[in-house]
Enzyme design. Sequence first.
Site, PDB file in Angstrom:
ATOM      1  N   LYS A  77      43.935  51.311  33.727  1.00  0.00           N
ATOM      2  CA  LYS A  77      44.247  49.881  33.861  1.00  0.00           C
ATOM      3  C   LYS A  77      43.060  49.055  33.386  1.00  0.00           C
ATOM      4  CE  LYS A  77      46.116  46.676  37.365  1.00  0.00           C
ATOM      5  NZ  LYS A  77      46.558  46.549  38.779  1.00  0.00           N
ATOM      6  N   SER A 152      51.175  44.788  39.552  1.00  0.00           N
ATOM      7  CA  SER A 152      50.461  44.397  38.358  1.00  0.00           C
ATOM      8  C   SER A 152      50.097  45.564  37.434  1.00  0.00           C
ATOM      9  CB  SER A 152      49.175  43.671  38.751  1.00  0.00           C
ATOM     10  OG  SER A 152      48.327  44.534  39.498  1.00  0.00           O
ATOM     11  N   SER A 176      50.655  46.953  43.833  1.00  0.00           N
ATOM     12  CA  SER A 176      50.589  46.994  42.371  1.00  0.00           C
ATOM     13  C   SER A 176      50.595  48.372  41.725  1.00  0.00           C
ATOM     14  CB  SER A 176      49.361  46.236  41.881  1.00  0.00           C
ATOM     15  OG  SER A 176      49.651  44.868  41.838  1.00  0.00           O
TER      16      SER A 176
HETATM   17  N1  GLN Z   1      52.551  41.707  43.613  1.00  0.00           N
HETATM   18  C1  GLN Z   1      51.441  41.518  44.486  1.00  0.00           C
HETATM   19  C2  GLN Z   1      50.734  40.230  44.156  1.00  0.00           C
HETATM   20  O1  GLN Z   1      51.135  39.580  43.249  1.00  0.00           O
HETATM   21  C3  GLN Z   1      50.538  42.690  44.450  1.00  0.00           C
HETATM   22  C4  GLN Z   1      49.366  42.578  43.551  1.00  0.00           C
HETATM   23  C5  GLN Z   1      48.473  43.776  43.577  1.00  0.00           C
HETATM   24  O2  GLN Z   1      48.703  44.734  44.313  1.00  0.00           O
HETATM   25  N2  GLN Z   1      47.422  43.722  42.804  1.00  0.00           N
HETATM   26  O3  GLN Z   1      49.814  39.850  44.813  1.00  0.00           O
END
Ligand code: GLN
Length: 472
Positions: A77, A152, A176
């Site tokens: 990532k 994400s 994410s």
């Molecule tokens: N979808 C969640 C958010 O937008 C999780 C993000 C994450 O785990 N980095 O905060």
Amino acid sequence: MDLKNLTISKARKSLDSKEFTAVELASAYLEEIKKKNTDLNVYLEVYDDVLAQAEEADKKIQRGESTPLLGIPLAIKDNIVIKGKRASAASKILEGYVAPYDATAIAKLKAQGAVFLGRVNMDEFAMGGSTENSAYGVTRNPIDPTRVSGGSSGGSAAAVAANLTLGSLGSDTGGSVRQPASFCGVVGFKPTYGSISRHGLMAMAASLNTIGPITKTVTDTEILFDAIKGTDPYDGVTIGEGVYPLTVEKKSLTIGVPWVLLEEKGIENSVKENFKASVEKFKSLGYTVVDVSLPHIALALSVYYILMPAEISSDMARFDGVKFGLHVDGKDLLEDYMKTRGTGFGAEVRRRILLGTYVLSAGYNDAFYGKAQIVRSLMQEEFKTAFESVDLILTPTTPAPAWKMGEKEDPLSAYLADIFTVTANIVGIPALSVPSGTTSVDGIDLPLGIQLMATHMGEKYLFKAGKDFLGE
Ligand code: GLN
């Protein structure tokens, strides 16, 4: 090479028995990336030294060395740094930034001789659930390219699902790793808070953040986890080997299901049906399933969407146009900051900084941030009590399958999709998402996933149950 059915553990055997070389393996992935990446937008950059890395691995294999990840191609990532490589967190504010050091997880993978294929797409600074917040365009879902791959860590999940890597690292602050894994039909794992060093992972909400692997099988996830876990002087919250006391000697594990959570709004029927079938499958595998009461679990989303932006508003302060990446000139230092941050950050990052500054501000701190911290403590207590009577807690991973690109323009509707995943981050416990079948939408079978949670350092329970369920 049959990339579709290849896993990390199978590739290990083939590399060791000289069925193919690391160079041949890496080349096969580079070919596949060439074919698919323009359409799917998974890799933001494919490294130019992939074959050189693979040659190094081959030399070691020739000498008879073998570590679980020697010569295994991985995707990383874009918010985990590799020395000498660009890293942008899919943000314009880090344009041109080259990392001067290795993240600890990367250093551990390098020590095993893993091969890094490139950096993959994500929501900007990991804020989002669809990669639609990337400054470099959305990553399409390999199963249905009109849909998002989740986020994400959308690039990390799509890369595994589209056979553009054998495994990947993502990061998980509120789901994410697990949510994109579920959207793409692969395995995603968020470990216990502190079990993997965050050194070299760009901070998004430091008290919730972890690095996590995405792979095709639970066995592969365990291999990656074992390679990168452990204490690190660079990350004061890391925990060591000695604290994984659980053995899975018990004959039958007990799974608790917080059924009331399934009654919340917005959970699709297909998800409920699939979940019930998954519960039945666990029963037929010899697991005991009981109802578990977690009175504050429905507040998890509210708690998360206060604590997370509060931490973000502070974590993002370091991007000021002076230390890293983009710099836009203004008439004085203050205007430098404003112009750099205004140009460099996308809408969602700015929204969260504003929200976080608001909940921390004088007068609102007690009403929002303070309250959320109290509920966080209550939830931690509740889970502790629950894990006295059950070994695992089971929920769906997401309330619906992958959505269509552009479908959730209202940010709030995207936030609601995190209902099942944020809890594990708030409590700090490990959670594993495993593919649990599909639901047919417009003639396409879209993946669904279930999530298993265990007590702190209870990863072994997760791996056992995940392998029993998935078969590998
Ligand atoms: N979808 C969640 C958010 O937008 C999780 C993000 C994450 O785990 N980095 O905060």
